[in-house]
Write a protein that holds these residues in place. Structure first.
Motif, PDB file in Angstrom:
ATOM      1  N   LEU A  86       1.695 -19.462 -34.225  1.00 50.12           N
ATOM      2  CA  LEU A  86       1.166 -18.293 -34.924  1.00 50.12           C
ATOM      3  C   LEU A  86       0.059 -18.686 -35.903  1.00 50.12           C
ATOM      4  CD1 LEU A  86       4.487 -16.377 -35.378  1.00 50.12           C
ATOM      5  CD2 LEU A  86       2.431 -15.437 -34.336  1.00 50.12           C
ATOM      6  N   ARG A  87      -0.881 -17.770 -36.040  1.00 47.03           N
ATOM      7  CA  ARG A  87      -2.051 -17.957 -36.912  1.00 47.03           C
ATOM      8  C   ARG A  87      -2.089 -16.838 -37.935  1.00 47.03           C
ATOM      9  NH1 ARG A  87      -6.015 -18.206 -31.629  1.00 47.03           N
ATOM     10  NH2 ARG A  87      -5.237 -20.178 -30.748  1.00 47.03           N
ATOM     11  N   PRO A  88      -2.745 -17.068 -39.064  1.00 47.35           N
ATOM     12  CA  PRO A  88      -2.862 -15.985 -40.055  1.00 47.35           C
ATOM     13  C   PRO A  88      -3.465 -14.712 -39.468  1.00 47.35           C
ATOM     14  CG  PRO A  88      -3.456 -18.064 -41.048  1.00 47.35           C
ATOM     15  CD  PRO A  88      -3.263 -18.342 -39.588  1.00 47.35           C
ATOM     16  N   GLU A  89      -4.369 -14.848 -38.518  1.00 40.79           N
ATOM     17  CA  GLU A  89      -4.997 -13.667 -37.920  1.00 40.79           C
ATOM     18  C   GLU A  89      -4.044 -12.888 -37.002  1.00 40.79           C
ATOM     19  OE1 GLU A  89      -6.148 -16.817 -37.802  1.00 40.79           O
ATOM     20  OE2 GLU A  89      -7.030 -17.288 -35.829  1.00 40.79           O
ATOM     21  N   ASP A  90      -2.860 -13.409 -36.767  1.00 37.88           N
ATOM     22  CA  ASP A  90      -1.845 -12.659 -36.022  1.00 37.88           C
ATOM     23  C   ASP A  90      -1.082 -11.694 -36.924  1.00 37.88           C
ATOM     24  OD1 ASP A  90      -1.136 -15.673 -34.218  1.00 37.88           O
ATOM     25  OD2 ASP A  90      -2.278 -13.951 -33.495  1.00 37.88           O
ATOM     26  N   THR A  91      -1.332 -11.762 -38.222  1.00 39.87           N
ATOM     27  CA  THR A  91      -0.662 -10.868 -39.157  1.00 39.87           C
ATOM     28  C   THR A  91      -0.999  -9.418 -38.851  1.00 39.87           C
ATOM     29  OG1 THR A  91      -0.581 -12.523 -40.918  1.00 39.87           O
ATOM     30  CG2 THR A  91      -0.483 -10.197 -41.582  1.00 39.87           C
ATOM     31  N   ALA A  92       0.034  -8.609 -38.653  1.00 39.64           N
ATOM     32  CA  ALA A  92      -0.163  -7.207 -38.295  1.00 39.64           C
ATOM     33  C   ALA A  92       1.204  -6.534 -38.191  1.00 39.64           C
ATOM     34  CB  ALA A  92      -0.894  -7.086 -36.953  1.00 39.64           C
ATOM     35  N   VAL A  93       1.161  -5.229 -38.053  1.00 35.27           N
ATOM     36  CA  VAL A  93       2.350  -4.490 -37.634  1.00 35.27           C
ATOM     37  C   VAL A  93       2.337  -4.478 -36.108  1.00 35.27           C
ATOM     38  CG1 VAL A  93       3.584  -2.303 -37.657  1.00 35.27           C
ATOM     39  CG2 VAL A  93       2.378  -3.086 -39.716  1.00 35.27           C
ATOM     40  N   TYR A  94       3.431  -4.900 -35.519  1.00 35.80           N
ATOM     41  CA  TYR A  94       3.542  -4.971 -34.072  1.00 35.80           C
ATOM     42  C   TYR A  94       4.363  -3.791 -33.556  1.00 35.80           C
ATOM     43  CZ  TYR A  94       1.456  -9.581 -33.880  1.00 35.80           C
ATOM     44  OH  TYR A  94       0.558 -10.622 -33.955  1.00 35.80           O
ATOM     45  N   TYR A  95       3.820  -3.159 -32.530  1.00 34.59           N
ATOM     46  CA  TYR A  95       4.443  -1.985 -31.951  1.00 34.59           C
ATOM     47  C   TYR A  95       4.808  -2.239 -30.496  1.00 34.59           C
ATOM     48  CZ  TYR A  95       2.421   0.505 -35.937  1.00 34.59           C
ATOM     49  OH  TYR A  95       2.074   0.925 -37.200  1.00 34.59           O
ATOM     50  N   CYS A  96       5.981  -1.790 -30.127  1.00 35.49           N
ATOM     51  CA  CYS A  96       6.388  -1.768 -28.729  1.00 35.49           C
ATOM     52  C   CYS A  96       6.205  -0.346 -28.212  1.00 35.49           C
ATOM     53  CB  CYS A  96       7.856  -2.190 -28.618  1.00 35.49           C
ATOM     54  SG  CYS A  96       8.504  -2.170 -26.937  1.00 35.49           S
ATOM     55  N   ALA A  97       5.820  -0.225 -26.952  1.00 34.25           N
ATOM     56  CA  ALA A  97       5.590   1.097 -26.386  1.00 34.25           C
ATOM     57  C   ALA A  97       5.938   1.100 -24.906  1.00 34.25           C
ATOM     58  CB  ALA A  97       4.133   1.507 -26.582  1.00 34.25           C
ATOM     59  N   VAL A  98       6.274   2.264 -24.418  1.00 34.63           N
ATOM     60  CA  VAL A  98       6.591   2.446 -23.001  1.00 34.63           C
ATOM     61  C   VAL A  98       5.428   3.145 -22.321  1.00 34.63           C
ATOM     62  CG1 VAL A  98       8.146   3.555 -21.355  1.00 34.63           C
ATOM     63  CG2 VAL A  98       9.067   2.484 -23.410  1.00 34.63           C
ATOM     64  N   ARG A  99       4.910   2.488 -21.290  1.00 37.67           N
ATOM     65  CA  ARG A  99       3.746   3.000 -20.574  1.00 37.67           C
ATOM     66  C   ARG A  99       4.162   4.075 -19.579  1.00 37.67           C
ATOM     67  NH1 ARG A  99       1.618   0.210 -15.496  1.00 37.67           N
ATOM     68  NH2 ARG A  99      -0.315   1.294 -14.980  1.00 37.67           N
ATOM     69  N   ARG A 100       3.366   5.122 -19.492  1.00 38.15           N
ATOM     70  CA  ARG A 100       3.669   6.140 -18.497  1.00 38.15           C
ATOM     71  C   ARG A 100       3.114   5.699 -17.145  1.00 38.15           C
ATOM     72  NH1 ARG A 100      -0.281   8.394 -21.553  1.00 38.15           N
ATOM     73  NH2 ARG A 100      -2.305   8.688 -20.565  1.00 38.15           N
ATOM     74  N   LEU A 101       3.677   6.210 -16.107  1.00 40.51           N
ATOM     75  CA  LEU A 101       3.244   5.873 -14.759  1.00 40.51           C
ATOM     76  C   LEU A 101       1.771   6.233 -14.587  1.00 40.51           C
ATOM     77  CD1 LEU A 101       4.527   4.755 -12.163  1.00 40.51           C
ATOM     78  CD2 LEU A 101       4.791   7.121 -11.400  1.00 40.51           C
ATOM     79  N   GLY A 102       0.966   5.254 -14.228  1.00 38.87           N
ATOM     80  CA  GLY A 102      -0.462   5.479 -14.041  1.00 38.87           C
ATOM     81  C   GLY A 102      -1.296   5.297 -15.289  1.00 38.87           C
ATOM     82  N   GLY A 103      -0.670   5.078 -16.430  1.00 37.11           N
ATOM     83  CA  GLY A 103      -1.417   4.884 -17.659  1.00 37.11           C
ATOM     84  C   GLY A 103      -2.120   3.530 -17.679  1.00 37.11           C
ATOM     85  N   THR A 104      -3.231   3.468 -18.385  1.00 33.98           N
ATOM     86  CA  THR A 104      -3.968   2.215 -18.502  1.00 33.98           C
ATOM     87  C   THR A 104      -3.140   1.229 -19.303  1.00 33.98           C
ATOM     88  OG1 THR A 104      -6.051   3.429 -18.436  1.00 33.98           O
ATOM     89  CG2 THR A 104      -6.113   1.167 -19.273  1.00 33.98           C
ATOM     90  N   TRP A 105      -2.840   0.074 -18.728  1.00 31.28           N
ATOM     91  CA  TRP A 105      -1.869  -0.821 -19.345  1.00 31.28           C
ATOM     92  C   TRP A 105      -2.393  -1.522 -20.587  1.00 31.28           C
ATOM     93  CZ3 TRP A 105      -3.592  -5.847 -19.290  1.00 31.28           C
ATOM     94  CH2 TRP A 105      -4.477  -6.220 -18.281  1.00 31.28           C
ATOM     95  N   TYR A 106      -3.717  -1.633 -20.739  1.00 32.21           N
ATOM     96  CA  TYR A 106      -4.267  -2.346 -21.891  1.00 32.21           C
ATOM     97  C   TYR A 106      -4.774  -1.411 -22.988  1.00 32.21           C
ATOM     98  CZ  TYR A 106      -8.423  -1.300 -19.148  1.00 32.21           C
ATOM     99  OH  TYR A 106      -9.383  -0.673 -18.410  1.00 32.21           O
ATOM    100  N   ALA A 107      -4.562  -0.111 -22.834  1.00 31.34           N
ATOM    101  CA  ALA A 107      -5.024   0.861 -23.821  1.00 31.34           C
ATOM    102  C   ALA A 107      -3.852   1.647 -24.389  1.00 31.34           C
ATOM    103  CB  ALA A 107      -6.028   1.821 -23.185  1.00 31.34           C
ATOM    104  N   ALA A 108      -3.905   1.877 -25.699  1.00 29.58           N
ATOM    105  CA  ALA A 108      -2.826   2.613 -26.349  1.00 29.58           C
ATOM    106  C   ALA A 108      -2.653   4.009 -25.758  1.00 29.58           C
ATOM    107  CB  ALA A 108      -3.086   2.690 -27.851  1.00 29.58           C
ATOM    108  N   THR A 109      -3.728   4.575 -25.250  1.00 32.19           N
ATOM    109  CA  THR A 109      -3.660   5.922 -24.671  1.00 32.19           C
ATOM    110  C   THR A 109      -2.837   5.963 -23.391  1.00 32.19           C
ATOM    111  OG1 THR A 109      -5.759   5.464 -23.574  1.00 32.19           O
ATOM    112  CG2 THR A 109      -5.845   6.686 -25.658  1.00 32.19           C
ATOM    113  N   GLY A 110      -2.519   4.804 -22.825  1.00 33.10           N
ATOM    114  CA  GLY A 110      -1.718   4.763 -21.606  1.00 33.10           C
ATOM    115  C   GLY A 110      -0.216   4.806 -21.842  1.00 33.10           C
ATOM    116  N   TYR A 111       0.168   4.888 -23.105  1.00 36.84           N
ATOM    117  CA  TYR A 111       1.577   4.814 -23.487  1.00 36.84           C
ATOM    118  C   TYR A 111       2.005   6.104 -24.178  1.00 36.84           C
ATOM    119  CZ  TYR A 111       1.009  -0.116 -22.484  1.00 36.84           C
ATOM    120  OH  TYR A 111       0.753  -1.306 -21.857  1.00 36.84           O
ATOM    121  N   ASP A 112       3.179   6.586 -23.790  1.00 41.98           N
ATOM    122  CA  ASP A 112       3.657   7.849 -24.334  1.00 41.98           C
ATOM    123  C   ASP A 112       4.688   7.692 -25.440  1.00 41.98           C
ATOM    124  OD1 ASP A 112       3.556   9.715 -21.193  1.00 41.98           O
ATOM    125  OD2 ASP A 112       2.046   9.413 -22.758  1.00 41.98           O
ATOM    126  N   TYR A 113       5.404   6.576 -25.447  1.00 44.12           N
ATOM    127  CA  TYR A 113       6.525   6.422 -26.376  1.00 44.12           C
ATOM    128  C   TYR A 113       6.354   5.144 -27.182  1.00 44.12           C
ATOM    129  CZ  TYR A 113       8.302   9.782 -23.043  1.00 44.12           C
ATOM    130  OH  TYR A 113       8.432  10.869 -22.224  1.00 44.12           O
TER     131      TYR A 113
END
Length: 124
Positions: A86-113
């Motif tokens: 780990l590096r200092p630049e990894d400091t952040a709030v980390y979120y887990c999310a569930v991707r919807r079917l067909g959602g873009t996997w690398y974009a937050a907009t692809g996740y519903d939950y």
């Protein structure tokens, strides 16, 4: 609806390791995997990694590739993010999310939950 809960954040020195866990429950109809994002103060939420339930394949942001790894247990609705070197630049709030079917996997907009987030702080 799907409920998502993260755990495992904390304070660690640079070079150390942390493991985050994510548990999801509910109706997984039309969902396709779990992803992790992070958001540092004053910055946009950014993609960290995604684990496909269908293939078991994992994908990572370039900034964490080789240091972070995703895994899930036999009950596909849980996932872990192992963070090493780990590096200092990894400091952040980390979120887990569930991707919807067909959602873009690398974009937050692809996740519903989304979970509520867990703080990771890496000291130098």
């Amino acid at each position: 609806q799907v409920q998502v809960v993260e755990s495992g954040g904390g304070l660690v020195q640079a070079g150390g390791s942390l493991k985050l866990s994510c548990a999801a429950s509910g109706n997984f109809f039309r969902t396709s995997g779990m992803g992790w994002f992070r958001q540092a103060p004053g910055k946009e939420r950014e993609f960290v990694g995604f684990l496909s339930w269908r293939t078991g394949d994992a994908y990572y942001a370039d900034s964490v590739k080789g240091r972070f790894s995703l895994s899930s247990d036999s009950a596909k609705n849980t996932a872990s993010l192992q963070m090493n070197s780990l590096r200092p630049e990894d400091t952040a709030v980390y979120y887990c999310a569930v991707r919807r079917l067909g959602g873009t996997w690398y974009a937050a907009t692809g996740y519903d939950y989304w979970g509520q987030g867990t703080q990771v702080t890496v000291s130098s």
